[in-house]
Design an enzyme around this catalytic site. Structure first.
Site, PDB file in Angstrom:
ATOM      1  N   ASP A   1     -10.495  -9.127   2.435  1.00 57.89           N
ATOM      2  CA  ASP A   1     -10.920 -10.370   1.794  1.00 57.89           C
ATOM      3  C   ASP A   1     -11.366 -11.316   2.892  1.00 57.89           C
ATOM      4  O   ASP A   1     -10.554 -11.786   3.686  1.00 57.89           O
ATOM      5  CB  ASP A   1      -9.751 -10.946   0.994  1.00 57.89           C
ATOM      6  CG  ASP A   1     -10.042 -12.315   0.385  1.00 57.89           C
ATOM      7  OD1 ASP A   1     -11.109 -12.891   0.655  1.00 57.89           O
ATOM      8  OD2 ASP A   1      -9.178 -12.806  -0.363  1.00 57.89           O
TER       9      ASP A   1
ATOM     10  N   ARG B   1       0.828  -1.216   0.000  1.00 57.41           N
ATOM     11  CA  ARG B   1       0.000   0.000   0.000  1.00 57.41           C
ATOM     12  C   ARG B   1       0.859   1.261   0.000  1.00 57.41           C
ATOM     13  O   ARG B   1       0.477   2.284  -0.590  1.00 57.41           O
ATOM     14  CB  ARG B   1      -0.924  -0.029   1.216  1.00 57.41           C
ATOM     15  CG  ARG B   1      -1.966   1.082   1.268  1.00 57.41           C
ATOM     16  CD  ARG B   1      -3.003   0.746   2.334  1.00 57.41           C
ATOM     17  NE  ARG B   1      -4.025   1.770   2.440  1.00 57.41           N
ATOM     18  CZ  ARG B   1      -4.108   2.651   3.434  1.00 57.41           C
ATOM     19  NH1 ARG B   1      -3.205   2.632   4.411  1.00 57.41           N
ATOM     20  NH2 ARG B   1      -5.075   3.537   3.466  1.00 57.41           N
TER      21      ARG B   1
ATOM     22  N   HIS C   1      -6.556  -5.731  -2.785  1.00 57.40           N
ATOM     23  CA  HIS C   1      -7.409  -5.866  -1.602  1.00 57.40           C
ATOM     24  C   HIS C   1      -7.736  -7.323  -1.277  1.00 57.40           C
ATOM     25  O   HIS C   1      -8.564  -7.596  -0.417  1.00 57.40           O
ATOM     26  CB  HIS C   1      -8.698  -5.063  -1.784  1.00 57.40           C
ATOM     27  CG  HIS C   1      -8.501  -3.592  -1.655  1.00 57.40           C
ATOM     28  ND1 HIS C   1      -9.515  -2.677  -1.824  1.00 57.40           N
ATOM     29  CD2 HIS C   1      -7.388  -2.859  -1.358  1.00 57.40           C
ATOM     30  CE1 HIS C   1      -9.036  -1.452  -1.656  1.00 57.40           C
ATOM     31  NE2 HIS C   1      -7.749  -1.531  -1.377  1.00 57.40           N
TER      32      HIS C   1
ATOM     33  N   HIS D   1       0.228   4.442  -2.493  1.00 58.28           N
ATOM     34  CA  HIS D   1      -0.032   5.798  -2.022  1.00 58.28           C
ATOM     35  C   HIS D   1       1.098   6.753  -2.395  1.00 58.28           C
ATOM     36  O   HIS D   1       0.857   7.954  -2.553  1.00 58.28           O
ATOM     37  CB  HIS D   1      -0.266   5.785  -0.508  1.00 58.28           C
ATOM     38  CG  HIS D   1      -1.634   5.321  -0.139  1.00 58.28           C
ATOM     39  ND1 HIS D   1      -2.343   5.828   0.933  1.00 58.28           N
ATOM     40  CD2 HIS D   1      -2.458   4.412  -0.707  1.00 58.28           C
ATOM     41  CE1 HIS D   1      -3.528   5.234   1.007  1.00 58.28           C
ATOM     42  NE2 HIS D   1      -3.608   4.360   0.025  1.00 58.28           N
TER      43      HIS D   1
ATOM     44  N   ASN E   1      -3.694   8.618   4.772  1.00 54.81           N
ATOM     45  CA  ASN E   1      -2.530   7.983   5.402  1.00 54.81           C
ATOM     46  C   ASN E   1      -2.539   8.042   6.917  1.00 54.81           C
ATOM     47  O   ASN E   1      -1.962   7.169   7.580  1.00 54.81           O
ATOM     48  CB  ASN E   1      -1.244   8.653   4.902  1.00 54.81           C
ATOM     49  CG  ASN E   1      -1.058   8.524   3.409  1.00 54.81           C
ATOM     50  OD1 ASN E   1      -1.448   7.525   2.803  1.00 54.81           O
ATOM     51  ND2 ASN E   1      -0.474   9.541   2.792  1.00 54.81           N
TER      52      ASN E   1
END
Length: 323
Positions: A242, A63, A195, A67, A95
């Site tokens: 998930d 991630r 994800h 970002h 963040n």
């Protein structure tokens, strides 16, 4: 006339030579083949230990690369700490109390500096770390292009102003946000498959589980049990993105969407479009198609506005610009 023509060609040649060291420089997989051939092992060894201690860390490290690239390009700006005279991106809404793994990046940088001091940028470390994190969790590999340099600035305003996709985004918002950085709707659906690992905070999925209709009712009830309706109550409570295999990189994320069990509003939106919905359906039944497309999309994302050549710097400490 001949002399002036010769001078003109010389001027053009010098200009192109200068540009090749700056804006025209290109990323390449073998950028460190001579200056730091051990870089992948130096990064990967630390990532593997970190992920073995906490599987969620793999998602957090991946991630960071996302970002970083969506704000000003893949330049490690997300790693810069605030100072009394400088505001970085760490406290921007997407963040703040959310982005994590900075201590692991510090350890990776230290390990890389031991074998190749002053050679490898923090931006490239983020790119390699993303690969190693996905592989550590059972995901695909890809050829990471390298040669990025580190920014000397960051943009709190951009990070806080919609450059990073929001968990409340509509499908149109998602497509436009990805398009703004040169990524296609196809890239967007494939990258959303990240994800399949990691967790999200209640504050990011509360509206979806209480207000949306495109969600499996039993799934909503399950998530409501750990995410109270009232803002300010349980905001930081976590749930897996998930529900099936939260610590394994696979295609179950798309299977969940087919069953209307996407945790975020933005996740479930992928099923609402003709083209994006067809990709969700394809990936849900064809894991190899997802793996191939995810790998290709990661390469595309890594190409977002890198600093190369003489631009930027190679930070000694990923948290601060060189003095």
């Amino acid at each position: 006339m001949a002399a002036s023509t010769t001078n003109a060609f010389a001027l053009i040649a010098c200009t192109l030579c200068f540009m090749s060291g700056t804006s025209l420089a290109r990323l390449t997989p073998n950028f460190y083949s001579k200056t730091c051939p051990q870089v992948f092992e130096a990064v990967g060894s630390v990532v593997r230990v970190a992920v073995s201690r906490e599987r969620r860390m793999g998602a957090s490290l991946l991630r960071l690369h996302f970002h970083d690239c969506f704000v000003k390009g893949c330049d490690a700006s997300i790693l810069l700490d605030d100072t009394p005279t400088f505001r970085g991106e760490k406290t921007a809404a997407p963040n703040n109390n959310s982005a994590r793994g900075f201590d692991v990046i510090d350890m990776i940088k230290s390990n890389v500096e031991r074998v190749c001091p002053g050679v490898v940028s923090c931006a490239d470390i983020l790119a390699i770390t993303a690969l190693e994190s996905v592989v550590a969790l059972g995901g695909p590999t890809w050829e990471v292009k390298l040669g990025r340099r580190d920014s000397k600035t960051a943009s709190f305003a951009a990070a806080n102003g919609g450059a990073i996709p929001s968990p409340q985004s509509s499908l149109t918002n998602l497509i436009n946000t990805f398009r703004a950085v040169g990524l296609s709707a196809h890239d967007m659906v494939a990258l959303s498959g990240a994800h399949t690992i990691g967790q999200s905070r209640c504050t990011s999925f509360r509206a979806h589980i209480y207000n949306d209709s495109n969600i499996d009712p039993l799934f909503a009830i399950l998530r409501q049990s750990n995410c109270p309706r009232s803002p300010g109550s349980g905001d930081n409570n976590l749930a897996p993105l998930d529900i099936s295999t939260p610590t394994r990189f696979d295609n179950h994320y798309y299977k969940n969407l087919i069953m209307h069990q996407g945790l975020l509003h933005s996740d479930q939106q992928l099923l609402s479009g003709g083209f994006t919905g067809s990709l969700v359906e394809r990936y849900s039944v064809n894991p190899m198609s997802f793996r191939v497309d995810f790998a290709a999309a990661m390469v595309n994302m890594g190409d977002i506005r890198p600093l190369t050549g003489a631009n930027g710097e190679i930070r000694k400490n990923c948290r601060v610009v060189n003095s």
